[in-house]
Design a protein around this motif. Structure first.
Motif, PDB file in Angstrom:
ATOM      1  N   ASN A 139       1.033  -1.374  -0.712  1.00  6.79           N
ATOM      2  CA  ASN A 139      -0.042  -0.328   0.257  1.00  6.79           C
ATOM      3  C   ASN A 139       1.271   1.735  -0.157  1.00  6.79           C
ATOM      4  O   ASN A 139       0.273   1.769  -0.439  1.00  6.79           O
TER       5      ASN A 139
ATOM      6  N   ASN B  70       1.678   2.231  -3.818  1.00 10.04           N
ATOM      7  CA  ASN B  70      -0.135   1.966  -3.967  1.00 10.04           C
ATOM      8  C   ASN B  70       0.268   3.670  -3.913  1.00 10.04           C
ATOM      9  O   ASN B  70      -0.565   4.602  -4.182  1.00 10.04           O
TER      10      ASN B  70
ATOM     11  N   ARG C 210      -6.943  -0.185  -4.502  1.00 14.53           N
ATOM     12  CA  ARG C 210      -5.806  -1.362  -5.163  1.00 14.53           C
ATOM     13  C   ARG C 210      -5.126  -1.031  -6.619  1.00 14.53           C
ATOM     14  O   ARG C 210      -5.895  -0.729  -7.402  1.00 14.53           O
TER      15      ARG C 210
ATOM     16  N   ASN D 230      -4.745  -3.332 -10.033  1.00  7.68           N
ATOM     17  CA  ASN D 230      -5.985  -4.092 -10.255  1.00  7.68           C
ATOM     18  C   ASN D 230      -5.141  -4.465 -11.305  1.00  7.68           C
ATOM     19  O   ASN D 230      -3.741  -4.116 -12.777  1.00  7.68           O
TER      20      ASN D 230
ATOM     21  N   MET E  30      -4.597   1.722 -11.526  1.00  5.69           N
ATOM     22  CA  MET E  30      -5.327   1.207  -9.476  1.00  5.69           C
ATOM     23  C   MET E  30      -7.344   1.407  -9.531  1.00  5.69           C
ATOM     24  O   MET E  30      -7.517   2.615 -10.771  1.00  5.69           O
TER      25      MET E  30
ATOM     26  N   ASP F  40      -4.666  -2.621   4.123  1.00  4.07           N
ATOM     27  CA  ASP F  40      -5.846  -2.358   2.917  1.00  4.07           C
ATOM     28  C   ASP F  40      -6.545  -0.914   3.377  1.00  4.07           C
ATOM     29  O   ASP F  40      -6.841  -0.364   2.563  1.00  4.07           O
TER      30      ASP F  40
END
Length: 150
Positions: free
Chosen positions: A2, A5, A40, A42, A48, A90
């Motif tokens: 994360n 991310n 998240r 993919n 995202m 998450d």
């Protein structure tokens, strides 16, 4: 991971600070802890994916914000030491306001004070959180002075 991310999110989605969003995050956090699902990656599309919007019933102050904007401002509020933020697998979990967050919210809670604060900031062209806090403190001081003089 994360952290990667979010770093990606910060690089791709640069935005202006929205003081109303920060204020709404503080109001929401004051009422209850906040859980915000994170985007998240993919792996099939290499894009995202945003989580579902927050439910209005549970998050009446912040449900209306786009998730990218909300995450950006949650991170900003944490960097400014207004909220206690946990970065879990998450999700972001906002545990509580910090002492600084409580002080800021106390200064900008009143709608009239907040409106005057934003008007002065607009006229002076100063929209940093520090400037907004100083303006709000001065607006409150002026209201107190006027109360005792009136």
């Amino acid at each position: 991971n994360n952290i990667n991310n979010i770093k990606y999110l910060k690089k791709v989605f640069i935005m202006k600070m929205d003081p109303d969003c920060i204020r709404d995050i503080l109001f929401q956090t004051e009422e209850r802890f906040v859980i915000i699902p994170l985007p998240r990656l993919n792996f099939d599309t290499c894009k995202m994916e945003d989580p579902e919007p927050l439910p209005k019933e549970k998050y009446p102050y912040i449900y209306q914000y786009d998730m990218k904007k909300l995450i950006y401002h949650v991170e900003l509020a944490a960097e400014m030491d207004f909220i206690k933020l946990n970065d879990l697998k998450d999700i972001y979990k906002i545990e509580d306001l910090t002492a600084q967050g409580h002080l800021l919210l106390a200064d900008i809670r009143n709608e009239d004070v907040w409106s005057k604060t934003k008007d002065i900031a607009k006229k002076t062209g100063t929209f940093s959180l520090d400037a907004l806090k100083q303006i709000a403190v001065n607006v409150v001081s002026s209201m107190i002075t006027n109360y005792f003089q009136g």
